[in-house]
Design a protein around this motif. Structure first.
Motif, mmCIF file in Angstrom:
data_model
loop_
_atom_site.group_PDB
_atom_site.id
_atom_site.type_symbol
_atom_site.label_atom_id
_atom_site.label_comp_id
_atom_site.label_asym_id
_atom_site.label_seq_id
_atom_site.Cartn_x
_atom_site.Cartn_y
_atom_site.Cartn_z
ATOM 1 N N ALA A 1 0.829 -1.208 0.000
ATOM 2 C CA ALA A 1 0.000 0.000 0.000
ATOM 3 C C ALA A 1 0.860 1.254 0.000
ATOM 4 O O ALA A 1 0.610 2.205 -0.756
ATOM 5 N N VAL A 2 1.887 1.262 0.844
ATOM 6 C CA VAL A 2 2.800 2.408 0.906
ATOM 7 C C VAL A 2 3.474 2.623 -0.449
ATOM 8 O O VAL A 2 3.584 3.757 -0.931
ATOM 9 N N PHE A 3 3.910 1.537 -1.069
ATOM 10 C CA PHE A 3 4.593 1.663 -2.352
ATOM 11 C C PHE A 3 3.674 2.226 -3.423
ATOM 12 O O PHE A 3 4.105 3.040 -4.254
ATOM 13 N N GLY A 4 2.409 1.795 -3.445
ATOM 14 C CA GLY A 4 1.463 2.299 -4.434
ATOM 15 C C GLY A 4 1.316 3.807 -4.364
ATOM 16 O O GLY A 4 1.238 4.496 -5.389
ATOM 17 N N ILE A 5 1.297 4.342 -3.137
ATOM 18 C CA ILE A 5 1.187 5.790 -2.939
ATOM 19 C C ILE A 5 2.478 6.494 -3.356
ATOM 20 O O ILE A 5 2.456 7.472 -4.119
ATOM 21 N N VAL A 6 3.611 5.989 -2.873
ATOM 22 C CA VAL A 6 4.900 6.627 -3.147
ATOM 23 C C VAL A 6 5.208 6.614 -4.638
ATOM 24 O O VAL A 6 5.662 7.619 -5.207
ATOM 25 N N PHE A 7 4.952 5.505 -5.299
ATOM 26 C CA PHE A 7 5.236 5.400 -6.728
ATOM 27 C C PHE A 7 4.399 6.392 -7.528
ATOM 28 O O PHE A 7 4.906 7.082 -8.425
ATOM 29 N N THR A 8 3.117 6.479 -7.195
ATOM 30 C CA THR A 8 2.225 7.376 -7.927
ATOM 31 C C THR A 8 2.622 8.834 -7.732
ATOM 32 O O THR A 8 2.623 9.625 -8.681
ATOM 33 N N VAL A 9 2.994 9.192 -6.518
ATOM 34 C CA VAL A 9 3.459 10.567 -6.256
ATOM 35 C C VAL A 9 4.765 10.833 -6.997
ATOM 36 O O VAL A 9 4.982 11.934 -7.535
ATOM 37 N N ALA A 10 5.632 9.824 -7.084
ATOM 38 C CA ALA A 10 6.927 9.992 -7.742
ATOM 39 C C ALA A 10 6.779 10.227 -9.247
ATOM 40 O O ALA A 10 7.521 11.025 -9.829
ATOM 41 N N VAL A 11 5.822 9.538 -9.873
ATOM 42 C CA VAL A 11 5.669 9.678 -11.329
ATOM 43 C C VAL A 11 4.715 10.806 -11.699
ATOM 44 O O VAL A 11 4.671 11.234 -12.855
ATOM 45 N N ASP A 12 3.940 11.287 -10.735
ATOM 46 C CA ASP A 12 3.041 12.415 -10.987
ATOM 47 C C ASP A 12 3.019 13.291 -9.739
ATOM 48 O O ASP A 12 2.267 13.039 -8.801
ATOM 49 N N HIS A 13 3.857 14.310 -9.734
ATOM 50 C CA HIS A 13 4.029 15.145 -8.536
ATOM 51 C C HIS A 13 2.745 15.876 -8.141
ATOM 52 O O HIS A 13 2.580 16.252 -6.975
ATOM 53 N N ASP A 14 1.841 16.074 -9.088
ATOM 54 C CA ASP A 14 0.602 16.780 -8.777
ATOM 55 C C ASP A 14 -0.378 15.928 -7.985
ATOM 56 O O ASP A 14 -1.325 16.457 -7.386
ATOM 57 N N SER A 15 -0.177 14.611 -8.000
ATOM 58 C CA SER A 15 -1.165 13.720 -7.379
ATOM 59 C C SER A 15 -1.274 13.952 -5.878
ATOM 60 O O SER A 15 -2.372 13.847 -5.313
ATOM 61 N N LEU A 16 -0.174 14.272 -5.217
ATOM 62 C CA LEU A 16 -0.234 14.526 -3.779
ATOM 63 C C LEU A 16 -1.004 15.809 -3.492
ATOM 64 O O LEU A 16 -1.864 15.836 -2.584
ATOM 65 N N GLY A 17 -0.732 16.859 -4.249
ATOM 66 C CA GLY A 17 -1.460 18.112 -4.064
ATOM 67 C C GLY A 17 -2.940 17.950 -4.359
ATOM 68 O O GLY A 17 -3.785 18.505 -3.643
ATOM 69 N N ASN A 18 -3.251 17.176 -5.397
ATOM 70 C CA ASN A 18 -4.654 16.922 -5.731
ATOM 71 C C ASN A 18 -5.348 16.126 -4.635
ATOM 72 O O ASN A 18 -6.532 16.346 -4.343
ATOM 73 N N PHE A 19 -4.603 15.209 -4.015
ATOM 74 C CA PHE A 19 -5.164 14.425 -2.912
ATOM 75 C C PHE A 19 -5.483 15.330 -1.725
ATOM 76 O O PHE A 19 -6.575 15.247 -1.144
ATOM 77 N N ILE A 20 -4.551 16.200 -1.374
ATOM 78 C CA ILE A 20 -4.757 17.111 -0.250
ATOM 79 C C ILE A 20 -5.930 18.048 -0.539
ATOM 80 O O ILE A 20 -6.766 18.317 0.339
ATOM 81 N N ASN A 21 -6.023 18.502 -1.767
ATOM 82 C CA ASN A 21 -7.138 19.372 -2.147
ATOM 83 C C ASN A 21 -8.466 18.611 -2.071
ATOM 84 O O ASN A 21 -9.483 19.180 -1.634
ATOM 85 N N ALA A 22 -8.451 17.338 -2.450
ATOM 86 C CA ALA A 22 -9.671 16.523 -2.393
ATOM 87 C C ALA A 22 -10.132 16.336 -0.956
ATOM 88 O O ALA A 22 -11.348 16.279 -0.678
#
Length: 205
Positions: A178-199
């Protein structure tokens, strides 16, 4: 375009079915930490995800992978604009990464064995949850809840059961996948973390 999820489900199901009745194949593919540390059989980090303990174990993992995997492929290529093969990279790196903590803990334990694609499936699930935190999921196919709530329950349960032990389930692989799925997605798309926080600031039930 052919779905990598479907290909993985088909190949994993075929190899798992064969291994059910082939002890030699099962022993060759299963994750056995001493075989890695002493015999350098590194392939076991990946091949253990191609076999399962029984039909229900296989069905649960492949059912979950089929629905979350197809969704993640669409999200990666659509919303995130990534190449199709990023899904494959996520999946197989997750198999390796999710088993590393278990390897470090059990590398001298000759009695320990682990198998199943759960670590990689968890990575796929949590990548989807990161991108769609308010998506409705059904726990046990009957209890509706936001995917974010499911993630919290899943992590809490995995941590608790990892410490408790005694049920012959590799909860560490679930957690670190689970941790890897999150880290990998954030690594390949830096906007995904900001979009998550905004969501999180705009709950949708």
């Amino acid at each position: 375009m052919t779905s990598y999820t479907v290909i993985i489900v088909v190949i994993t199901s075929l190899i798992s079915f064969i291994a059910f009745n082939n002890i030699k194949l099962m022993d060759t593919l299963i994750f056995w930490p001493p075989a890695v540390s002493m015999r350098h059989q590194y392939w076991r980090f990946i091949t253990c995800g191609l076999i399962h303990a029984d039909f229900m174990h296989l069905l649960f993992n492949m059912f979950t992978l089929y629905f979350f995997g197809r969704g993640l492929e669409n999200l990666y290529m659509g919303e995130l604009g990534l190449q199709h093969y990023y899904f494959l990279i996520l999946y197989f790196l997750a198999l390796i990464f999710s088993n590393i903590p278990t390897y470090l803990k059990r590398k001298d334990d000759y009695n320990y064995r682990s198998l199943g694609a759960s670590g990689a499936v968890s990575a796929v699930m949590f990548a989807v949850i990161l991108i769609r935190p308010w998506e409705k999921l059904y726990l046990y196919a009957s209890i509706p809840m936001p995917s974010l709530l499911f993630a919290v329950l899943f992590i809490g349960y995995s941590v608790y059961m990892s410490k408790r032990g005694g049920d012959n389930v590799n909860h560490d692989a679930h957690l670190w996948g689970a941790v890897f799925g999150i880290v990998f997605t954030v690594a390949v798309d830096h906007d995904s973390l900001g979009n998550f926080i905004n969501a999180l600031r705009h709950p949708q039930f």
